[in-house]
Design a protein around this motif. Structure first.
Motif, PDB file in Angstrom:
ATOM      1  N   TYR A  90       0.868  -1.180   0.000  1.00 52.47           N
ATOM      2  CA  TYR A  90       0.000   0.000   0.000  1.00 52.47           C
ATOM      3  C   TYR A  90       0.901   1.226   0.000  1.00 52.47           C
ATOM      4  O   TYR A  90       1.684   1.424   0.929  1.00 52.47           O
ATOM      5  CB  TYR A  90      -0.919   0.010   1.225  1.00 52.47           C
ATOM      6  N   LYS A  91       0.841   2.019  -1.054  1.00 55.49           N
ATOM      7  CA  LYS A  91       1.694   3.204  -1.202  1.00 55.49           C
ATOM      8  C   LYS A  91       3.150   2.825  -0.982  1.00 55.49           C
ATOM      9  O   LYS A  91       3.679   1.981  -1.694  1.00 55.49           O
ATOM     10  CB  LYS A  91       1.206   4.318  -0.269  1.00 55.49           C
ATOM     11  N   ASN A  92       3.815   3.407   0.014  1.00 52.77           N
ATOM     12  CA  ASN A  92       5.239   3.133   0.218  1.00 52.77           C
ATOM     13  C   ASN A  92       5.507   2.051   1.250  1.00 52.77           C
ATOM     14  O   ASN A  92       6.655   1.827   1.639  1.00 52.77           O
ATOM     15  CB  ASN A  92       5.958   4.419   0.641  1.00 52.77           C
ATOM     16  N   SER A  93       4.444   1.390   1.707  1.00 52.53           N
ATOM     17  CA  SER A  93       4.595   0.369   2.739  1.00 52.53           C
ATOM     18  C   SER A  93       4.152  -0.994   2.230  1.00 52.53           C
ATOM     19  O   SER A  93       3.417  -1.110   1.250  1.00 52.53           O
ATOM     20  CB  SER A  93       3.770   0.738   3.979  1.00 52.53           C
ATOM     21  N   ARG A  94       4.617  -1.998   2.914  1.00 55.86           N
ATOM     22  CA  ARG A  94       4.141  -3.359   2.694  1.00 55.86           C
ATOM     23  C   ARG A  94       3.643  -3.863   4.040  1.00 55.86           C
ATOM     24  O   ARG A  94       4.423  -4.161   4.946  1.00 55.86           O
ATOM     25  CB  ARG A  94       5.266  -4.248   2.156  1.00 55.86           C
ATOM     26  N   PHE A  95       2.319  -3.912   4.194  1.00 56.71           N
ATOM     27  CA  PHE A  95       1.729  -4.331   5.459  1.00 56.71           C
ATOM     28  C   PHE A  95       1.747  -5.855   5.560  1.00 56.71           C
ATOM     29  O   PHE A  95       1.789  -6.571   4.562  1.00 56.71           O
ATOM     30  CB  PHE A  95       0.302  -3.801   5.586  1.00 56.71           C
ATOM     31  N   ASP A  96       1.681  -6.345   6.786  1.00 57.90           N
ATOM     32  CA  ASP A  96       1.788  -7.783   7.009  1.00 57.90           C
ATOM     33  C   ASP A  96       0.613  -8.557   6.424  1.00 57.90           C
ATOM     34  O   ASP A  96       0.790  -9.661   5.911  1.00 57.90           O
ATOM     35  CB  ASP A  96       1.930  -8.074   8.506  1.00 57.90           C
ATOM     36  N   PHE A  97      -0.605  -7.979   6.493  1.00 56.11           N
ATOM     37  CA  PHE A  97      -1.766  -8.670   5.945  1.00 56.11           C
ATOM     38  C   PHE A  97      -2.757  -7.681   5.341  1.00 56.11           C
ATOM     39  O   PHE A  97      -2.923  -6.567   5.841  1.00 56.11           O
ATOM     40  CB  PHE A  97      -2.511  -9.469   7.033  1.00 56.11           C
ATOM     41  N   TYR A  98      -3.397  -8.152   4.272  1.00 52.64           N
ATOM     42  CA  TYR A  98      -4.592  -7.509   3.734  1.00 52.64           C
ATOM     43  C   TYR A  98      -5.705  -8.543   3.831  1.00 52.64           C
ATOM     44  O   TYR A  98      -5.550  -9.690   3.387  1.00 52.64           O
ATOM     45  CB  TYR A  98      -4.376  -7.092   2.286  1.00 52.64           C
ATOM     46  N   VAL A  99      -6.811  -8.149   4.454  1.00 53.87           N
ATOM     47  CA  VAL A  99      -7.928  -9.064   4.688  1.00 53.87           C
ATOM     48  C   VAL A  99      -9.190  -8.463   4.085  1.00 53.87           C
ATOM     49  O   VAL A  99      -9.434  -7.260   4.210  1.00 53.87           O
ATOM     50  CB  VAL A  99      -8.137  -9.321   6.199  1.00 53.87           C
ATOM     51  N   GLU A 100      -9.971  -9.307   3.443  1.00 53.57           N
ATOM     52  CA  GLU A 100     -11.286  -8.886   2.975  1.00 53.57           C
ATOM     53  C   GLU A 100     -12.362  -9.738   3.627  1.00 53.57           C
ATOM     54  O   GLU A 100     -12.206 -10.956   3.758  1.00 53.57           O
ATOM     55  CB  GLU A 100     -11.399  -9.023   1.444  1.00 53.57           C
ATOM     56  N   THR A 101     -13.426  -9.071   4.059  1.00 48.61           N
ATOM     57  CA  THR A 101     -14.637  -9.763   4.477  1.00 48.61           C
ATOM     58  C   THR A 101     -15.728  -9.397   3.474  1.00 48.61           C
ATOM     59  O   THR A 101     -15.474  -8.692   2.496  1.00 48.61           O
ATOM     60  CB  THR A 101     -15.056  -9.348   5.893  1.00 48.61           C
ATOM     61  N   LYS A 102     -16.936  -9.836   3.746  1.00 47.91           N
ATOM     62  CA  LYS A 102     -18.024  -9.534   2.811  1.00 47.91           C
ATOM     63  C   LYS A 102     -18.330  -8.043   2.747  1.00 47.91           C
ATOM     64  O   LYS A 102     -18.910  -7.565   1.769  1.00 47.91           O
ATOM     65  CB  LYS A 102     -19.270 -10.325   3.204  1.00 47.91           C
ATOM     66  N   LYS A 103     -17.896  -7.288   3.787  1.00 48.48           N
ATOM     67  CA  LYS A 103     -18.211  -5.857   3.772  1.00 48.48           C
ATOM     68  C   LYS A 103     -17.016  -4.933   3.971  1.00 48.48           C
ATOM     69  O   LYS A 103     -17.126  -3.730   3.749  1.00 48.48           O
ATOM     70  CB  LYS A 103     -19.273  -5.535   4.826  1.00 48.48           C
ATOM     71  N   ASP A 104     -15.864  -5.457   4.395  1.00 50.45           N
ATOM     72  CA  ASP A 104     -14.735  -4.588   4.730  1.00 50.45           C
ATOM     73  C   ASP A 104     -13.446  -5.014   4.032  1.00 50.45           C
ATOM     74  O   ASP A 104     -13.240  -6.186   3.725  1.00 50.45           O
ATOM     75  CB  ASP A 104     -14.481  -4.589   6.244  1.00 50.45           C
ATOM     76  N   LYS A 105     -12.573  -4.008   3.828  1.00 53.54           N
ATOM     77  CA  LYS A 105     -11.207  -4.227   3.358  1.00 53.54           C
ATOM     78  C   LYS A 105     -10.272  -3.718   4.441  1.00 53.54           C
ATOM     79  O   LYS A 105     -10.402  -2.577   4.891  1.00 53.54           O
ATOM     80  CB  LYS A 105     -10.973  -3.495   2.038  1.00 53.54           C
ATOM     81  N   ILE A 106      -9.319  -4.544   4.858  1.00 52.39           N
ATOM     82  CA  ILE A 106      -8.591  -4.293   6.104  1.00 52.39           C
ATOM     83  C   ILE A 106      -7.095  -4.505   5.908  1.00 52.39           C
ATOM     84  O   ILE A 106      -6.672  -5.513   5.321  1.00 52.39           O
ATOM     85  CB  ILE A 106      -9.088  -5.266   7.215  1.00 52.39           C
ATOM     86  N   PHE A 107      -6.295  -3.584   6.411  1.00 51.57           N
ATOM     87  CA  PHE A 107      -4.853  -3.770   6.509  1.00 51.57           C
ATOM     88  C   PHE A 107      -4.479  -4.060   7.965  1.00 51.57           C
ATOM     89  O   PHE A 107      -5.027  -3.457   8.887  1.00 51.57           O
ATOM     90  CB  PHE A 107      -4.099  -2.524   6.038  1.00 51.57           C
TER      91      PHE A 107
END
Length: 226
Positions: free
Chosen positions: A108-125
């Motif tokens: 994401y942009k200039n970072s690499r986060f440990d996890f990206y998670v999607e649920t049926k309604k949310d997108k989460i870093f």
């Protein structure tokens, strides 16, 4: 998470942040240290440690230093394990319901986060931090200044404006602590960034772990004091 080929040893010394001398079965062995942090309060001469024997015969070091006994507490100090136990924990349906995607190492942009998670309604870093520093039953992070950690927190805040949810999860690699707090003495900028993130809507969680000679697993949520 379970380890294979675990052996008990006695810590002798750590000449640099990558290796340690450990007595195993009466023989002095050079072990790879799976944590580049200072860990000065953990790796004391004479401490009981646990090491993992490598299956790779070509490695320069036959063992990895995994955990240490401090007083009556078993502390895992493998810096690679927090992400692994978080992924296991998420896959079991903890924290989020209706998960449709768990992606490690998400850019994401200039970072690499440990996890990206999607649920049926949310997108989460999610950014994960392993915690091994304990003083008077209080656990703290970081044990050394971390400009990278500050940058990640600031970019988690930015992600909120793009419609994502964001979490920082501190994995306490031990049990029976009173609470978690950022280490403002060691790195005030990180502590300030974490408080700012919380105020702006980033969720801050701390989870302790059950630790044994050859395993570690997330157990319970621990109080966070910012």
């Amino acid at each position: 998470m379970k380890y294979k080929n675990i052996k008990e040893g006695i810590f002798i010394k750590r000449p640099n942040r990558f290796i340690a001398y450990v007595e195993i079965d009466g023989v002095m062995e050079v072990c790879h240290v799976k944590n580049t942090g200072r860990c000065k309060e953990l790796l004391l001469p004479g401490a009981v440690v646990y090491v993992q024997k490598s299956d790779n015969p070509k490695r320069k070091t036959k063992f990895d230093l995994i955990s240490v006994i401090k007083g009556n507490r078993h502390i895992n100090m493998d810096s690679q394990v927090p992400n692994k136990v978080v992924q296991e924990w998420l896959e079991k349906g903890n924290l989020f319901k209706d998960v449709t995607l768990i992606k490690p190492e998400a850019k994401y942009k200039n970072s690499r986060f440990d996890f990206y998670v999607e649920t049926k309604k949310d997108k989460i870093f999610i950014e994960v931090k392993g915690v091994t520093l304990e003083k008077n039953n209080i656990v703290l992070f970081p044990d050394a200044p971390t400009e990278r950690g500050v940058r990640h927190i600031n970019e988690l805040i930015e992600s909120l404006h793009d419609g994502y949810k964001a979490y920082v999860i501190f994995i306490i690699q031990m049990k029976d602590v009173d609470y978690f707090t950022p280490n403002s003495v060691t790195h005030k900028e990180f502590a300030d960034a974490l408080k700012s993130a919380h105020d702006k809507g980033v969720d801050i969680l701390a989870l302790d772990c059950i630790v044994g000679e050859g395993f570690i697993e997330i157990d319970k949520q621990v109080e966070v004091r910012l």
